[in-house]
Design a protein around this motif. Structure first.
Motif, mmCIF file in Angstrom:
data_model
loop_
_atom_site.group_PDB
_atom_site.id
_atom_site.type_symbol
_atom_site.label_atom_id
_atom_site.label_comp_id
_atom_site.label_asym_id
_atom_site.label_seq_id
_atom_site.Cartn_x
_atom_site.Cartn_y
_atom_site.Cartn_z
ATOM 1 N N CYS A 56 6.676 23.761 -10.353
ATOM 2 C CA CYS A 56 6.266 22.515 -11.008
ATOM 3 C C CYS A 56 5.578 21.624 -9.980
ATOM 4 O O CYS A 56 6.154 21.305 -8.931
ATOM 5 N N PRO B 130 6.577 25.144 -15.104
ATOM 6 C CA PRO B 130 6.959 24.905 -16.508
ATOM 7 C C PRO B 130 5.727 24.881 -17.397
ATOM 8 O O PRO B 130 4.676 24.356 -17.014
ATOM 9 N N CYS C 37 8.386 20.672 -18.787
ATOM 10 C CA CYS C 37 9.510 20.391 -17.877
ATOM 11 C C CYS C 37 10.654 21.335 -18.226
ATOM 12 O O CYS C 37 11.032 21.458 -19.393
HETATM 13 FE FE1 SF4 Z 1 9.247 19.475 -12.863
HETATM 14 FE FE2 SF4 Z 1 10.969 19.004 -14.815
HETATM 15 FE FE3 SF4 Z 1 11.746 20.226 -12.610
HETATM 16 FE FE4 SF4 Z 1 11.154 17.654 -12.545
HETATM 17 S S1 SF4 Z 1 12.842 18.609 -13.656
HETATM 18 S S2 SF4 Z 1 10.519 19.175 -11.054
HETATM 19 S S3 SF4 Z 1 9.433 17.621 -13.990
HETATM 20 S S4 SF4 Z 1 10.302 21.008 -14.117
#
Ligand code: SF4
Length: 359
Positions: free
Chosen positions: A308, A326, A339
């Motif tokens: 990500c 993601p 996410c």
């Molecule tokens: Fe990315 Fe979601 Fe992980 Fe945060 S929680 S790093 S936005 S995938």
């Protein structure tokens, strides 16, 4: 941007969104634009700036889609790609069923009429050596829209009326106008071509708050009256809060969340969107909002983070985020977010459990 920006709310039912099954006016599929970096003695390619790296969205006829993100996230590059200001690296840009990214320059004229742009800086975007009349007449002549001089004059009066500038101001020079008035001239120039889509690239960012609200209201009115579609590119969610149908949030070359305006503002499903929203002033007296301060700077698009791209700044980062990218997935009808947290049951998902940054 202050909480005093007051515009007329749009209704989500005012347009048929691309998801309704009707053919979208604009469809962008997996758009990539990688700018080569040159260096060394021979000036060879030493790397790439991954400015836009797989962006997809669509805009319905008469719809406003806002593309939002911090400076350098690639949103303006998307606008320029749609305008065919350069060749794209890969992907597709389709206007009303016709693929325009592969059209030869000799066939671009009809597309150039249908997609117009309003730029950020109302001072540099108008030729200082042309009177307003010539600035507005140029697209009408270029695209052969006027039958004769009387028709040209009628069209010029019409666009001056539409942007609420006095007709007799048409003989004046750009430097004789204020910033807001110049932006009205910029909008009039776009309208003179009778477009279907206007790309507003930070079109109100350089304006004072009260003037900003007037221009946003004008764009909303035009969108409604003329059935125009708008791609509204902005770094400021406060500007788009009342005037857009849908919002697409970009981070480091990718779209991380797309949703109807109400859904995005009420229940963001990406930590980056939550952080952006936390910076939007609250208009209600007594209401408070917990500001989310992101750590660090936006990473370089030359060497984006693995997994990500937001993981270096995300307050919720966990191991999977560092290795697995993601994908945009539906979190509710018409609302998608990229996410890994959204794979969790709602009661375990902090984006749902802790609610929005509004308290
Ligand atoms: Fe990315 Fe979601 Fe992980 Fe945060 S929680 S790093 S936005 S995938």
């Amino acid at each position: 941007m202050s909480a005093t920006l007051s515009t007329t709310p749009v209704t989500d039912s005012a347009v048929s969104h691309g998801s309704s099954g009707a053919r979208p006016l604009l469809q962008v599929d997996d758009l990539k634009k990688h700018f080569p970096l040159r260096g060394g003695l021979l000036g060879g390619v030493t790397g790439h700036v991954y400015a836009v790296d797989g962006v997809s969205f669509e805009i319905a006829k008469g719809e406003t889609l806002s593309l939002v993100g911090e400076s350098g996230c690639g949103k303006s590059t998307v606008g320029k790609a749609v305008l065919r200001l350069f060749d794209i690296t890969s992907g597709q840009v389709v206007l009303d069923g016709t693929r325009i990214d592969t059209l030869p320059n000799s066939s671009l004229k009809p597309m150039r009429r249908r997609v117009q742009v309003v730029f950020q800086d109302p001072f540099s975007s108008l030729n200082p050596r042309m009177r307003v009349r010539d600035i507005l007449a140029e697209p009408i002549r270029n695209f052969g829209l006027a039958k004769d001089k009387a028709d040209l004059d009628r069209r010029l009066n019409e666009v001056m009326d539409t942007v609420r500038l006095p007709r007799d101001a048409i003989t004046r020079w750009p430097h004789e106008f204020s910033g807001g008035q110049r932006q009205r001239i910029g909008i009039a120039r776009a309208l003179a071509a009778e477009p279907d889509l206007i790309i507003c690239d930070e079109a109100v960012s350089a304006l004072d708050v009260s003037v900003k609200a007037q221009i946003v209201n004008l764009l909303q009115d035009l969108q409604r009256k003329l059935g125009l579609a708008l791609l509204f590119i902005s770094h400021d969610l406060a500007v788009v809060e009342h005037m857009t149908h849908r919002v697409a949030v970009m981070y480091l070359g990718k779209i991380v969340e797309v949703a109807p305006r109400r859904s995005l503002f009420a229940a963001p499903r990406h930590p980056y969107t939550q952080a952006l929203l936390s910076a939007v002033p609250v208009p209600q007296p007594g209401a408070a909002r917990q500001r989310i301060i992101l750590r660090g700077d936006v990473p370089s698009p030359i060497n984006p983070p693995s997994g990500c791209r937001f993981h270096t700044r995300c307050p919720y980062v966990f191991d999977r985020c560092r290795v697995e990218e993601p994908l945009l997935k539906a979190t509710s009808p018409a609302h998608t977010a990229a996410c890994h947290l959204n794979d969790l049951p709602p009661e375990q998902n902090p984006l749902v459990r802790d609610g929005t940054p509004f308290h």
